[in-house]
Design a protein around this motif. Structure first.
Motif, PDB file in Angstrom:
ATOM      1  N   GLN A   1      -9.108   8.768  -1.491  1.00 46.02           N
ATOM      2  CA  GLN A   1     -10.089   8.224  -1.128  1.00 46.02           C
ATOM      3  C   GLN A   1     -10.258   6.394  -2.011  1.00 46.02           C
ATOM      4  N   ALA A   2     -10.660   6.653  -2.907  1.00 46.27           N
ATOM      5  CA  ALA A   2     -11.353   5.139  -3.288  1.00 46.27           C
ATOM      6  C   ALA A   2      -9.426   4.119  -3.748  1.00 46.27           C
ATOM      7  N   VAL A   3      -8.269   4.880  -3.948  1.00 45.01           N
ATOM      8  CA  VAL A   3      -6.954   3.691  -3.402  1.00 45.01           C
ATOM      9  C   VAL A   3      -6.646   4.066  -1.909  1.00 45.01           C
ATOM     10  N   ALA A   4      -7.122   4.708  -1.182  1.00 43.97           N
ATOM     11  CA  ALA A   4      -6.597   4.440   0.254  1.00 43.97           C
ATOM     12  C   ALA A   4      -7.729   3.183   0.444  1.00 43.97           C
ATOM     13  N   ASP A   5      -9.063   2.953   0.123  1.00 50.05           N
ATOM     14  CA  ASP A   5     -10.094   2.090   0.680  1.00 50.05           C
ATOM     15  C   ASP A   5      -9.313   0.552  -0.221  1.00 50.05           C
ATOM     16  N   LEU A   6      -8.947   0.692  -1.395  1.00 50.02           N
ATOM     17  CA  LEU A   6      -8.172  -0.860  -1.637  1.00 50.02           C
ATOM     18  C   LEU A   6      -6.950  -0.923  -0.947  1.00 50.02           C
ATOM     19  N   TYR A   7      -6.032   0.093  -1.078  1.00 50.32           N
ATOM     20  CA  TYR A   7      -5.118  -0.619  -0.262  1.00 50.32           C
ATOM     21  C   TYR A   7      -5.215  -0.795   1.427  1.00 50.32           C
ATOM     22  N   ALA A   8      -6.509  -0.260   1.897  1.00 51.59           N
ATOM     23  CA  ALA A   8      -6.621  -0.418   2.924  1.00 51.59           C
ATOM     24  C   ALA A   8      -7.377  -2.746   3.545  1.00 51.59           C
ATOM     25  N   VAL A   9      -7.773  -2.594   2.177  1.00 47.93           N
ATOM     26  CA  VAL A   9      -8.819  -4.096   2.391  1.00 47.93           C
ATOM     27  C   VAL A   9      -7.061  -5.323   2.060  1.00 47.93           C
ATOM     28  N   LEU A  10      -6.434  -4.263   1.088  1.00 47.12           N
ATOM     29  CA  LEU A  10      -4.876  -5.475   0.565  1.00 47.12           C
ATOM     30  C   LEU A  10      -3.926  -5.418   2.509  1.00 47.12           C
ATOM     31  N   ALA A  11      -4.319  -4.364   2.737  1.00 45.83           N
ATOM     32  CA  ALA A  11      -2.683  -4.663   4.212  1.00 45.83           C
ATOM     33  C   ALA A  11      -3.256  -3.648   5.482  1.00 45.83           C
ATOM     34  N   GLY A  12      -4.493  -3.292   5.407  1.00 49.79           N
ATOM     35  CA  GLY A  12      -4.847  -3.184   7.030  1.00 49.79           C
ATOM     36  C   GLY A  12      -5.430  -1.063   6.571  1.00 49.79           C
ATOM     37  N   GLU A  13      -6.037  -0.537   7.627  1.00 42.94           N
ATOM     38  CA  GLU A  13      -5.758   1.248   7.964  1.00 42.94           C
ATOM     39  C   GLU A  13      -4.505   1.449   7.613  1.00 42.94           C
TER      40      GLU A  13
ATOM     41  N   ALA B   1      -3.038   9.184 -19.272  1.00 46.21           N
ATOM     42  CA  ALA B   1      -4.266   9.676 -18.751  1.00 46.21           C
ATOM     43  C   ALA B   1      -5.347   8.436 -18.359  1.00 46.21           C
ATOM     44  N   LEU B   2      -4.695   7.604 -18.485  1.00 45.94           N
ATOM     45  CA  LEU B   2      -5.883   6.624 -18.617  1.00 45.94           C
ATOM     46  C   LEU B   2      -5.707   6.537 -16.948  1.00 45.94           C
ATOM     47  N   GLY B   3      -5.323   6.377 -16.356  1.00 37.92           N
ATOM     48  CA  GLY B   3      -4.899   6.560 -14.798  1.00 37.92           C
ATOM     49  C   GLY B   3      -5.422   7.937 -13.943  1.00 37.92           C
ATOM     50  N   LEU B   4      -5.835   8.504 -14.689  1.00 34.38           N
ATOM     51  CA  LEU B   4      -6.313   9.780 -14.136  1.00 34.38           C
ATOM     52  C   LEU B   4      -7.841  10.374 -14.288  1.00 34.38           C
ATOM     53  N   LEU B   5      -8.518   9.058 -15.582  1.00 34.42           N
ATOM     54  CA  LEU B   5      -9.633   9.682 -15.773  1.00 34.42           C
ATOM     55  C   LEU B   5     -10.711   8.582 -15.148  1.00 34.42           C
ATOM     56  N   ALA B   6      -9.820   7.113 -15.214  1.00 33.22           N
ATOM     57  CA  ALA B   6     -10.719   5.909 -15.208  1.00 33.22           C
ATOM     58  C   ALA B   6      -9.904   5.438 -13.468  1.00 33.22           C
ATOM     59  N   PRO B   7     -11.488   5.042 -13.172  1.00 34.41           N
ATOM     60  CA  PRO B   7     -11.542   4.291 -11.614  1.00 34.41           C
ATOM     61  C   PRO B   7     -10.302   3.273 -11.687  1.00 34.41           C
ATOM     62  N   PRO B   8      -9.355   3.553 -10.535  1.00 33.89           N
ATOM     63  CA  PRO B   8      -8.738   3.146 -10.122  1.00 33.89           C
ATOM     64  C   PRO B   8      -7.999   1.021 -10.950  1.00 33.89           C
ATOM     65  N   LEU B   9      -9.584   0.521 -10.496  1.00 28.83           N
ATOM     66  CA  LEU B   9      -8.923  -1.499 -10.323  1.00 28.83           C
ATOM     67  C   LEU B   9      -9.356  -1.245 -12.471  1.00 28.83           C
ATOM     68  N   MET B  10     -10.361  -0.215 -12.911  1.00 22.36           N
ATOM     69  CA  MET B  10     -10.863  -0.462 -14.762  1.00 22.36           C
ATOM     70  C   MET B  10      -8.842   0.048 -15.125  1.00 22.36           C
ATOM     71  N   PHE B  11      -8.004   1.203 -14.148  1.00 21.39           N
ATOM     72  CA  PHE B  11      -6.704   1.795 -15.236  1.00 21.39           C
ATOM     73  C   PHE B  11      -5.911   0.119 -14.846  1.00 21.39           C
ATOM     74  N   PHE B  12      -6.041  -0.076 -13.768  1.00 21.39           N
ATOM     75  CA  PHE B  12      -5.170  -1.268 -13.578  1.00 21.39           C
ATOM     76  C   PHE B  12      -5.390  -2.772 -14.796  1.00 21.39           C
ATOM     77  N   ILE B  13      -6.530  -2.502 -14.620  1.00 17.65           N
ATOM     78  CA  ILE B  13      -6.605  -4.060 -16.150  1.00 17.65           C
ATOM     79  C   ILE B  13      -6.605  -3.746 -17.349  1.00 17.65           C
ATOM     80  N   VAL B  14      -6.978  -2.424 -17.718  1.00 16.83           N
ATOM     81  CA  VAL B  14      -6.696  -1.852 -19.101  1.00 16.83           C
ATOM     82  C   VAL B  14      -4.937  -2.038 -19.317  1.00 16.83           C
ATOM     83  N   TYR B  15      -4.486  -1.836 -18.726  1.00 18.49           N
ATOM     84  CA  TYR B  15      -2.969  -1.434 -18.780  1.00 18.49           C
ATOM     85  C   TYR B  15      -2.229  -2.612 -18.610  1.00 18.49           C
TER      86      TYR B  15
END
Length: 340
Positions: free
Chosen positions: A161-173, A216-230
């Motif tokens: 759901q969190a990833v879907a919400d981010l994608y909706a902002v970037l490219a629509g529903e 492991a980071l992708g499975l444990l951290a919120p999507p945005l935090m995972f991306f920025i750390v990596y």
């Protein structure tokens, strides 16, 4: 500004350089592992996740300071590959590079969901190339694509759901379906990632550890935090370090000028966008769009350039990037022109 190609003496590396390089852990490995562990523990042990507005602000700042500079070396990569010489060639390269970036932005405006899918696909291939490199080889297309696709799918496997919400902002529903597909493929991709990590660890143990830690980071951290750390502590740090080593013969003033200029220009463009598009979406949504759609526009020409470098590396395996660094380190000389 005129950038003259450095004159560097080319010498063949010793045959044993690759195994020695493969066994050495680069400095960004430890930085990433510490950052990943701290981030994972913070979200496992702390209270609820920080507000999304704060996460977006953090990712915008860190992407600017730590992420963009590694792509700012692209003009120097192109020069080492022989794609421009002198002021005219430099201008033509910049026009072509900018035209590709503008085309990506235009395509995103016309077809946002296909553009998002394309961005994720090229990002999977590009990010997957961070591994299977310690031995001087470029990862096989299937291995690097599986690794990159798995890593990009872990956040959706954790919180679709969190990833879907981010994608909706970037490219629509309609982009929510992209998150659903990633979540569905997540388990199979996770298994594939373990296999790829095991194969990588055979030649370079630190690469296998990085792959497992990133998943492991992708499975444990919120999507945005995972991306920025990596993105900042591993991907960008690795390419920036290698780029600086390979440009050891370039005057430091020129190197600093290029990095600063090619970091400031896209940031200035993003600032103009934010100022001139005050109506409609919220500031958080617009900032998220600027960061990721802007990264998409810059990633495509950057990846094309890196892919050309990979092809050149495959055509001349005896002059691998890792071997050059080992050779240069033993002789105390700058490495001959590398490919990243």
């Amino acid at each position: 500004m005129t950038l003259a190609a450095p004159r560097v003496r080319r010498r063949a590396p010793a045959p044993s350089a690759a195994p020695a390089a493969a066994s050495r852990r680069p400095p960004e490995t430890l930085v990433f592992l510490v950052a990943a562990l701290a981030t994972a523990l913070a979200f496992l042990l702390a209270a609820p996740e920080p507000p999304i507005a704060l996460q977006i602000a953090v990712i915008a700042v860190l992407a600017t300071v730590l992420g963009l500079p590694h792509g700012a070396l692209d003009p120097l990569i192109a020069r080492r590959l022989g794609y421009w010489r002198g002021p005219v060639g430099f201008a033509v390269f910049n026009l072509g590079y900018g035209a590709v970036a503008v085309a990506v932005l235009g395509l995103w405006m016309l077809a946002p969901v296909p553009s998002l899918v394309l961005f994720l696909t090229v990002s999977a291939v590009h990010f997957g190339g961070d591994w299977h490199r310690a031995s001087g080889r470029v990862a096989r297309p299937i291995a690097r694509t599986l690794a990159g696709a798995a890593l990009l799918s872990m956040p959706a496997l954790r919180d679709e759901q969190a990833v879907a919400d981010l994608y909706a902002v970037l490219a629509g529903e309609g982009a929510r379906q992209v998150a659903a597909v990633q979540a569905a493929l997540g388990p199979a991709l996770l298994i594939a990632l373990v296999v790829v990590a095991a194969l990588a660890a055979r030649r370079a143990p630190h690469e296998g550890l990085e792959l497992v830690a990133t998943a492991a980071l992708g499975l444990l951290a919120p999507p945005l935090m995972f991306f920025i750390v990596y993105f900042c502590t591993l991907h960008s740090a690795r390419h920036l370090r290698e780029g600086f080593v390979e440009e050891a013969a370039t005057p430091r003033r020129t190197l600093a000028l290029v990095v600063v200029a090619y970091t400031v220009i896209p940031v200035a463009g993003a600032a103009v966008f934010l100022v001139t598009t005050g109506a409609g979406a919220s500031l958080d949504d617009r900032l998220l769009q600027v960061v990721f759609i802007g990264l998409a526009a810059l990633t495509v020409p950057h990846m094309v350039l890196v892919a050309l470098g990979d092809r050149a590396a495959a055509a001349h395996p005896e002059q691998s990037v890792r071997q050059h660094r080992e050779f240069a380190g033993r002789r105390g000389r700058p490495s001959s022109p590398g490919l990243r």
